[in-house]
Design a protein around this motif. Structure first.
Motif, PDB file in Angstrom:
ATOM      1  N   LEU A 140      86.294  55.359  42.692  1.00  0.00           N
ATOM      2  CA  LEU A 140      86.085  53.923  42.534  1.00  0.00           C
ATOM      3  C   LEU A 140      84.902  53.655  41.603  1.00  0.00           C
ATOM      4  O   LEU A 140      84.952  52.758  40.761  1.00  0.00           O
ATOM      5  N   GLU A 141      83.842  54.429  41.753  1.00  0.00           N
ATOM      6  CA  GLU A 141      82.681  54.272  40.868  1.00  0.00           C
ATOM      7  C   GLU A 141      83.065  54.537  39.412  1.00  0.00           C
ATOM      8  O   GLU A 141      82.604  53.841  38.499  1.00  0.00           O
ATOM      9  N   GLN A 142      83.905  55.548  39.194  1.00  0.00           N
ATOM     10  CA  GLN A 142      84.349  55.840  37.836  1.00  0.00           C
ATOM     11  C   GLN A 142      85.170  54.692  37.262  1.00  0.00           C
ATOM     12  O   GLN A 142      85.057  54.344  36.086  1.00  0.00           O
ATOM     13  N   ALA A 143      86.020  54.094  38.110  1.00  0.00           N
ATOM     14  CA  ALA A 143      86.823  52.961  37.659  1.00  0.00           C
ATOM     15  C   ALA A 143      85.929  51.786  37.285  1.00  0.00           C
ATOM     16  O   ALA A 143      86.144  51.116  36.267  1.00  0.00           O
ATOM     17  N   ILE A 144      84.912  51.523  38.087  1.00  0.00           N
ATOM     18  CA  ILE A 144      83.980  50.434  37.795  1.00  0.00           C
ATOM     19  C   ILE A 144      83.262  50.687  36.479  1.00  0.00           C
ATOM     20  O   ILE A 144      83.047  49.768  35.683  1.00  0.00           O
ATOM     21  N   ALA A 145      82.909  51.946  36.226  1.00  0.00           N
ATOM     22  CA  ALA A 145      82.183  52.288  35.003  1.00  0.00           C
ATOM     23  C   ALA A 145      83.012  52.046  33.750  1.00  0.00           C
ATOM     24  O   ALA A 145      82.452  51.866  32.657  1.00  0.00           O
ATOM     25  N   THR A 146      84.325  52.021  33.868  1.00  0.00           N
ATOM     26  CA  THR A 146      85.179  51.812  32.693  1.00  0.00           C
ATOM     27  C   THR A 146      85.325  50.341  32.333  1.00  0.00           C
ATOM     28  O   THR A 146      85.867  50.023  31.268  1.00  0.00           O
ATOM     29  N   ILE A 147      84.878  49.440  33.197  1.00  0.00           N
ATOM     30  CA  ILE A 147      85.070  47.998  32.974  1.00  0.00           C
ATOM     31  C   ILE A 147      83.971  47.482  32.052  1.00  0.00           C
ATOM     32  O   ILE A 147      82.796  47.457  32.413  1.00  0.00           O
ATOM     33  N   GLN A 148      84.363  47.063  30.870  1.00  0.00           N
ATOM     34  CA  GLN A 148      83.423  46.645  29.840  1.00  0.00           C
ATOM     35  C   GLN A 148      83.290  45.123  29.811  1.00  0.00           C
ATOM     36  O   GLN A 148      83.869  44.449  28.968  1.00  0.00           O
ATOM     37  N   LEU A 149      82.539  44.590  30.764  1.00  0.00           N
ATOM     38  CA  LEU A 149      82.229  43.164  30.780  1.00  0.00           C
ATOM     39  C   LEU A 149      81.035  42.956  31.699  1.00  0.00           C
ATOM     40  O   LEU A 149      80.704  43.835  32.505  1.00  0.00           O
ATOM     41  N   PRO A 150      80.361  41.797  31.598  1.00  0.00           N
ATOM     42  CA  PRO A 150      79.235  41.534  32.494  1.00  0.00           C
ATOM     43  C   PRO A 150      79.696  41.546  33.950  1.00  0.00           C
ATOM     44  O   PRO A 150      80.724  40.949  34.283  1.00  0.00           O
ATOM     45  N   THR A 151      78.969  42.248  34.809  1.00  0.00           N
ATOM     46  CA  THR A 151      79.377  42.383  36.207  1.00  0.00           C
ATOM     47  C   THR A 151      78.330  41.828  37.148  1.00  0.00           C
ATOM     48  O   THR A 151      77.162  41.637  36.787  1.00  0.00           O
ATOM     49  N   ASP A 152      78.742  41.577  38.374  1.00  0.00           N
ATOM     50  CA  ASP A 152      77.889  41.057  39.424  1.00  0.00           C
ATOM     51  C   ASP A 152      77.492  42.215  40.341  1.00  0.00           C
ATOM     52  O   ASP A 152      78.343  42.768  41.039  1.00  0.00           O
ATOM     53  N   PRO A 153      76.214  42.618  40.364  1.00  0.00           N
ATOM     54  CA  PRO A 153      75.793  43.756  41.187  1.00  0.00           C
ATOM     55  C   PRO A 153      76.125  43.589  42.665  1.00  0.00           C
ATOM     56  O   PRO A 153      76.500  44.561  43.338  1.00  0.00           O
ATOM     57  N   ALA A 154      75.991  42.368  43.179  1.00  0.00           N
ATOM     58  CA  ALA A 154      76.302  42.138  44.591  1.00  0.00           C
ATOM     59  C   ALA A 154      77.779  42.376  44.863  1.00  0.00           C
ATOM     60  O   ALA A 154      78.157  42.956  45.892  1.00  0.00           O
ATOM     61  N   ALA A 155      78.643  41.950  43.928  1.00  0.00           N
ATOM     62  CA  ALA A 155      80.080  42.166  44.095  1.00  0.00           C
ATOM     63  C   ALA A 155      80.416  43.653  44.037  1.00  0.00           C
ATOM     64  O   ALA A 155      81.269  44.141  44.797  1.00  0.00           O
ATOM     65  N   ILE A 156      79.742  44.391  43.150  1.00  0.00           N
ATOM     66  CA  ILE A 156      79.975  45.832  43.060  1.00  0.00           C
ATOM     67  C   ILE A 156      79.598  46.512  44.373  1.00  0.00           C
ATOM     68  O   ILE A 156      80.320  47.385  44.873  1.00  0.00           O
ATOM     69  N   ALA A 157      78.453  46.121  44.951  1.00  0.00           N
ATOM     70  CA  ALA A 157      78.024  46.709  46.221  1.00  0.00           C
ATOM     71  C   ALA A 157      79.038  46.437  47.323  1.00  0.00           C
ATOM     72  O   ALA A 157      79.338  47.316  48.149  1.00  0.00           O
ATOM     73  N   GLN A 158      79.604  45.227  47.338  1.00  0.00           N
ATOM     74  CA  GLN A 158      80.601  44.888  48.354  1.00  0.00           C
ATOM     75  C   GLN A 158      81.875  45.698  48.159  1.00  0.00           C
ATOM     76  O   GLN A 158      82.495  46.159  49.129  1.00  0.00           O
ATOM     77  N   VAL A 159      82.273  45.894  46.908  1.00  0.00           N
ATOM     78  CA  VAL A 159      83.470  46.688  46.624  1.00  0.00           C
ATOM     79  C   VAL A 159      83.268  48.133  47.065  1.00  0.00           C
ATOM     80  O   VAL A 159      84.125  48.729  47.729  1.00  0.00           O
ATOM     81  N   LEU A 160      82.138  48.717  46.708  1.00  0.00           N
ATOM     82  CA  LEU A 160      81.866  50.100  47.082  1.00  0.00           C
ATOM     83  C   LEU A 160      81.738  50.263  48.592  1.00  0.00           C
ATOM     84  O   LEU A 160      82.030  51.330  49.141  1.00  0.00           O
ATOM     85  N   GLY A 161      81.324  49.208  49.264  1.00  0.00           N
ATOM     86  CA  GLY A 161      81.247  49.261  50.724  1.00  0.00           C
ATOM     87  C   GLY A 161      82.604  49.295  51.392  1.00  0.00           C
ATOM     88  O   GLY A 161      82.701  49.605  52.586  1.00  0.00           O
ATOM     89  N   ARG A 162      83.661  48.988  50.631  1.00  0.00           N
ATOM     90  CA  ARG A 162      85.025  49.044  51.150  1.00  0.00           C
ATOM     91  C   ARG A 162      85.893  49.910  50.245  1.00  0.00           C
ATOM     92  O   ARG A 162      87.000  49.551  49.870  1.00  0.00           O
ATOM     93  N   ALA A 163      85.364  51.048  49.903  1.00  0.00           N
ATOM     94  CA  ALA A 163      86.088  51.953  49.006  1.00  0.00           C
ATOM     95  C   ALA A 163      87.438  52.350  49.567  1.00  0.00           C
ATOM     96  O   ALA A 163      88.400  52.567  48.826  1.00  0.00           O
ATOM     97  N   GLU A 164      87.543  52.444  50.889  1.00  0.00           N
ATOM     98  CA  GLU A 164      88.818  52.851  51.488  1.00  0.00           C
ATOM     99  C   GLU A 164      89.915  51.832  51.216  1.00  0.00           C
ATOM    100  O   GLU A 164      91.096  52.184  51.093  1.00  0.00           O
ATOM    101  N   ALA A 165      89.551  50.555  51.110  1.00  0.00           N
ATOM    102  CA  ALA A 165      90.550  49.520  50.830  1.00  0.00           C
ATOM    103  C   ALA A 165      90.997  49.564  49.362  1.00  0.00           C
ATOM    104  O   ALA A 165      92.172  49.370  49.053  1.00  0.00           O
ATOM    105  N   TRP A 166      90.053  49.846  48.458  1.00  0.00           N
ATOM    106  CA  TRP A 166      90.369  49.861  47.035  1.00  0.00           C
ATOM    107  C   TRP A 166      91.056  51.154  46.615  1.00  0.00           C
ATOM    108  O   TRP A 166      91.655  51.215  45.535  1.00  0.00           O
ATOM    109  N   THR A 167      90.969  52.194  47.431  1.00  0.00           N
ATOM    110  CA  THR A 167      91.593  53.482  47.089  1.00  0.00           C
ATOM    111  C   THR A 167      92.603  53.892  48.155  1.00  0.00           C
ATOM    112  O   THR A 167      92.760  55.077  48.455  1.00  0.00           O
ATOM    113  N   ALA A 168      93.276  52.900  48.733  1.00  0.00           N
ATOM    114  CA  ALA A 168      94.224  53.192  49.826  1.00  0.00           C
ATOM    115  C   ALA A 168      95.346  54.123  49.357  1.00  0.00           C
ATOM    116  O   ALA A 168      95.860  54.929  50.139  1.00  0.00           O
TER     117      ALA A 168
END
Length: 290
Positions: free
Chosen positions: A24-52
């Motif tokens: 999931l971290e690698q996928a986030i690193a490929t996204i080339q646009l301004p990102t929200d750090p708080a949103a990234i932290a929330q996504v990584l906190g639910r990695a099991e949902a994003w990589t089901a």
């Protein structure tokens, strides 16, 4: 990704979890646009949902640790939208500044009577980049045959100047026991229709027209995909069916037509595909599905 080995298999599970989070971290690193750090932290906190959807490619146990390599399916368009910063999408117009009201044959009609409903619709705003003027003509059509009501006809012509220049014209009728009430009915209808005419330019709404939309499940699939995956799309609703049978979706949010067109070309849709896309203007798109 590795973890210390254990006898009960929990180490293997921990290693898999770490591997999924790393994917999931690698996928986030490929996204080339301004990102929200708080949103990234929330996504990584639910990695099991994003990589089901994942599969284990390799498990290696050596020197008291377990190393796991996984392949994970991650919905990149949806992820891109989820972590996008506030500056990643286009900005919408904020409405028109009200300039002038000219009324002919309408009796006592003040500016607030017309502007307050338009303000509620999001058409009139104090900080708009263009000005809006209204010319309203009211006519008494007389008594309606075989009834006790009178008919009023109202025409509203709206013109804008500045960043947006256009002219919109609506004509409505109203019926009531007296001419003043009939005129108010016609004016209310006219304001509603005028708001619909001006919404695209004033609020930045987009119209997406779908050719060959049936069965209806196609429209539902497209609605969900737009809401979940396209940056700047806040809401999508079915606005109606055009005379040619195409479905009209109203797209609300901070997204421009060209940006939406690019996003549609990048998306995949279960059970269907886009076979044609045309930009009909600054605020209109047309797609063909099969």
């Amino acid at each position: 990704m590795s973890a210390k080995a254990g006898k009960d298999g929990r180490a293997r599970d921990r290693a898999i979890s770490k591997a999924r989070e790393a994917a999931l971290e690698q996928a986030i690193a490929t996204i080339q646009l301004p990102t929200d750090p708080a949103a990234i932290a929330q996504v990584l906190g639910r990695a099991e949902a994003w990589t089901a959807a994942y599969r284990v490619l390799e498990v290696v146990e050596a020197a008291g640790s377990i190393e796991v390599r996984v392949e994970a399916e991650i919905d990149i368009p949806r992820l891109r939208k989820r972590i996008a910063g506030t500056g990643a999408a286009g900005t919408s117009p904020t409405g028109f500044r009200f300039d002038e009201l000219v009324a002919k044959g309408c009796g006592s009609i003040d500016e607030a009577t017309m502007t307050e409903p338009l303000r509620a619709y999001g058409i009139v705003a104090d900080d708009g980049d263009a000005s809006l003027s209204l010319t309203i003509t009211c006519k008494d059509r007389g008594a309606v045959t075989h009834t006790h009501v009178r008919a009023a006809a109202v025409e509203i012509v709206a013109t804008t100047e500045g960043a947006v220049e256009l002219e919109a014209r609506v004509a409505t009728q109203g019926f009531a026991e007296d001419i003043d009430s009939a005129t108010r009915v016609a004016l209310d209808r006219g304001i509603g229709e005028l708001a619909d005419e001006l919404a695209v330019e004033a609020r930045g709404d987009l119209e997406l027209r779908i050719e060959q939309p049936w069965p209806a499940a196609r429209v539902g699939t497209l609605e969900r995909s737009l809401r979940e995956a396209v940056i700047g799309v806040d809401a999508v609703e079915l606005a109606g069916i055009a005379a040619d049978g195409s479905a009209i979706l109203r797209v609300d949010g901070r997204v421009e037509a060209k940006q939406l067109a690019r996003s549609l070309q990048d998306l995949s849709f279960p059970g269907l595909r886009l076979v044609g896309l045309r930009i009909d203007g600054a605020h209109a798109l047309r797609v063909r599905m099969q």
